[in-house]
Design a protein around this motif. Structure first.
Motif, PDB file in Angstrom:
ATOM      1  N   LEU A 131      19.522  18.280 -11.811  1.00  0.00           N
ATOM      2  CA  LEU A 131      18.366  17.237 -11.928  1.00  0.00           C
ATOM      3  C   LEU A 131      18.988  15.666 -11.036  1.00  0.00           C
ATOM      4  O   LEU A 131      19.950  15.526 -10.646  1.00  0.00           O
ATOM      5  CB  LEU A 131      18.394  16.184 -13.323  1.00  0.00           C
ATOM      6  N   ASN A 132      18.050  15.352 -10.118  1.00  0.00           N
ATOM      7  CA  ASN A 132      18.097  14.579  -8.998  1.00  0.00           C
ATOM      8  C   ASN A 132      17.946  13.379  -9.448  1.00  0.00           C
ATOM      9  O   ASN A 132      15.936  13.541  -9.243  1.00  0.00           O
ATOM     10  CB  ASN A 132      17.929  14.663  -7.969  1.00  0.00           C
ATOM     11  N   SER A 133      17.899  11.715 -10.243  1.00  0.00           N
ATOM     12  CA  SER A 133      17.504  10.749 -10.314  1.00  0.00           C
ATOM     13  C   SER A 133      16.867  10.063  -9.119  1.00  0.00           C
ATOM     14  O   SER A 133      16.389   9.211  -9.339  1.00  0.00           O
ATOM     15  CB  SER A 133      18.045   9.806 -11.250  1.00  0.00           C
ATOM     16  N   GLN A 134      17.357  10.177  -8.240  1.00  0.00           N
ATOM     17  CA  GLN A 134      17.028   9.475  -7.312  1.00  0.00           C
ATOM     18  C   GLN A 134      16.154   9.569  -6.357  1.00  0.00           C
ATOM     19  O   GLN A 134      16.185   9.127  -5.082  1.00  0.00           O
ATOM     20  CB  GLN A 134      18.805   8.705  -6.158  1.00  0.00           C
ATOM     21  N   PHE A 135      15.158  10.211  -6.204  1.00  0.00           N
ATOM     22  CA  PHE A 135      13.981  10.751  -5.423  1.00  0.00           C
ATOM     23  C   PHE A 135      13.795   9.581  -5.706  1.00  0.00           C
ATOM     24  O   PHE A 135      12.878   8.693  -6.510  1.00  0.00           O
ATOM     25  CB  PHE A 135      13.740  12.062  -5.971  1.00  0.00           C
ATOM     26  N   GLN A 136      12.568   9.664  -4.326  1.00  0.00           N
ATOM     27  CA  GLN A 136      11.668   8.841  -4.119  1.00  0.00           C
ATOM     28  C   GLN A 136      10.010   8.706  -4.439  1.00  0.00           C
ATOM     29  O   GLN A 136       9.550  10.564  -3.725  1.00  0.00           O
ATOM     30  CB  GLN A 136      11.211   7.623  -3.438  1.00  0.00           C
ATOM     31  N   ILE A 149       0.855  -1.230   0.113  1.00  0.00           N
ATOM     32  CA  ILE A 149       0.025   0.224  -0.092  1.00  0.00           C
ATOM     33  C   ILE A 149       0.927   0.934  -0.307  1.00  0.00           C
ATOM     34  O   ILE A 149       1.322   1.122   0.899  1.00  0.00           O
ATOM     35  CB  ILE A 149      -0.523   0.022   1.089  1.00  0.00           C
ATOM     36  N   THR A 150       0.956   1.840  -1.032  1.00  0.00           N
ATOM     37  CA  THR A 150       1.495   3.155  -1.310  1.00  0.00           C
ATOM     38  C   THR A 150       0.540   4.704  -0.781  1.00  0.00           C
ATOM     39  O   THR A 150      -0.404   4.853  -1.269  1.00  0.00           O
ATOM     40  CB  THR A 150       1.821   3.493  -2.217  1.00  0.00           C
ATOM     41  N   ASP A 151       1.741   6.070  -1.037  1.00  0.00           N
ATOM     42  CA  ASP A 151       1.049   6.986  -0.172  1.00  0.00           C
ATOM     43  C   ASP A 151       1.693   8.732  -1.485  1.00  0.00           C
ATOM     44  O   ASP A 151       2.894   7.787  -1.504  1.00  0.00           O
ATOM     45  CB  ASP A 151       0.588   7.364   0.869  1.00  0.00           C
ATOM     46  N   ARG A 152       1.140   9.573  -0.870  1.00  0.00           N
ATOM     47  CA  ARG A 152       2.065  10.141  -1.610  1.00  0.00           C
ATOM     48  C   ARG A 152       3.491  10.190  -0.555  1.00  0.00           C
ATOM     49  O   ARG A 152       3.864  10.078   0.247  1.00  0.00           O
ATOM     50  CB  ARG A 152       1.202  12.140  -1.337  1.00  0.00           C
ATOM     51  N   PRO A 153       4.316  11.000  -1.228  1.00  0.00           N
ATOM     52  CA  PRO A 153       5.662  11.192  -0.881  1.00  0.00           C
ATOM     53  C   PRO A 153       6.058  12.075   0.308  1.00  0.00           C
ATOM     54  O   PRO A 153       5.368  13.437  -0.371  1.00  0.00           O
ATOM     55  CB  PRO A 153       6.734  11.408  -2.120  1.00  0.00           C
ATOM     56  N   THR A 154       6.404  12.741   0.936  1.00  0.00           N
ATOM     57  CA  THR A 154       7.059  13.489   2.087  1.00  0.00           C
ATOM     58  C   THR A 154       7.690  14.750   1.154  1.00  0.00           C
ATOM     59  O   THR A 154       8.283  14.127  -0.132  1.00  0.00           O
ATOM     60  CB  THR A 154       8.074  12.761   2.926  1.00  0.00           C
TER      61      THR A 154
END
Length: 357
Positions: A301-306, A61-66
């Protein structure tokens, strides 16, 4: 004859009635068949569960990131949003979605995408190890695996969040593959968001550069017009021999055709001052120039953000979905018992008839 017929009717009625005692006795005498076939069918069902393909599933179950999960992407996207608000490019009639909402919307889109599921399976060892080399069979296998990933969108009416479910042949594979798939969908969403950020950044840069160019063109046009007006007035004053300012009421504005009345000395001073100061710009030009300098450096750019956060982390399932061994043994054991009862009831009349003979 009537008496004879009347005396025969009770016998017929008795023959058509169900003899519960006799029925139960027949079942008791055939208990070996009932128990034996029940055990045999249950054993066959148990052996079948060992041969059938196992299916294990796990759910996340997932939700919006912080904000912290988005890193530098949040700051840069918010910068573009504020720039649009400053330039009146956004309407304030309805509240615009937050950066977290936009990021999570892209993530759920990728999570439910058919292409994302297909490309994920194609690069996994789980699929590669099960390929047979036959194009048709491999395509059918891939379609089955794509269907083994099921995304269920959130339902606000029933207070249900977004969830994703994955089925595999072992509990460990189900857990590991679901974690890998969610990470793959997040990476794919981050890549698309970065591409969109680059495009939006380039568009805002071109837009602001064009705006600065228009402001410079307008300021230069005003400067050239003022310079030309003073030069013509100075030329006329020189032709008329007017060196000093003619007597006029203080604060009176002169038309362009009467500027020569200011005299050569005043006109020359104004012309020198205008040339020294150059075109005039308002504060918005300086703000746009500063903003343009920031945009021209380009986004980092940051390609590692969740792009998500877990409300339920995938774990190894404790029970499999299929085959359900206990259920199948009970069901087929009951079928075997019924079959044994039928055999017992079918055999008793023949045994009784043989005894009478």
């Amino acid at each position: 004859m009537l008496k004879k017929d009347n005396s025969a009717m009770p016998a017929d009625v008795v023959d058509n009635e169900l003899d519960i005692r006799s029925f139960c006795c027949r079942l008791w005498r055939g208990k070996r068949w009932i128990v034996g076939l029940a055990v045999l069918f249950a054993l066959i069902a148990w052996l079948a569960t060992l041969l059938l393909k196992q299916v294990w599933s796990t759910t996340a179950i997932t939700d919006r990131p912080t904000v912290n999960m988005l890193g530098s992407y949040y700051a840069q996207q918010q910068f573009l949003t504020n720039l649009d608000v400053r330039n009146n490019a956004l309407t304030l009639a309805a509240p615009s979605p937050t950066v977290m909402d936009q990021v999570y919307q892209e993530f759920t889109m990728q999570l439910a995408s058919w292409d994302t599921r297909r490309e994920f399976w194609q690069q996994t060892d789980y699929y590669k190890n099960r390929k047979t080399g036959n194009a048709h069979n491999d395509a059918a296998l891939l379609d089955d695996m794509i269907g083994n990933i099921l995304f269920t969108p959130a339902d606000a009416a029933h207070n249900l969040p977004d969830s994703v479910k994955l089925k595999a042949e072992t509990a460990g594979d189900a857990n590991n593959l679901l974690r890998q798939y969610i990470a793959y969908a997040s990476e794919r969403a981050a890549r698309h968001l970065n591409d969109e950020l680059k495009g939006a950044w380039r568009a805002r840069t071109d837009q602001l550069q064009a705006q600065v160019k228009r402001q410079e063109d307008v300021a230069n046009a005003v400067f050239q017009r003022q310079q030309h007006r003073l030069e013509q007035a100075l030329k006329i004053a020189s032709q008329q021999g007017i060196n000093e300012k003619q007597a006029r009421e203080a604060g009176e504005n002169l038309a362009d055709s009467d500027l020569f009345l200011l005299g050569q000395r005043v006109l020359q001073g104004q012309l020198d001052t205008l040339r020294a100061t150059g075109p005039g710009f308002d504060i918005s030009y300086d703000q746009n120039r500063a903003m343009l300098s920031t945009l021209q450096t380009g986004p980092k750019l940051n390609s590692q953000f969740q792009t998500y956060r877990y409300l339920r982390t995938p774990e190894e399932p404790v029970s499999r979905d299929s085959p359900r061994r206990l259920f199948m043994m009970i069901m087929w054991g009951a079928v075997g018992a019924l079959t044994g009862a039928g055999v017992a009831l079918a055999r008793r009349p023949r045994l009784m008839s043989d005894t009478h003979d």
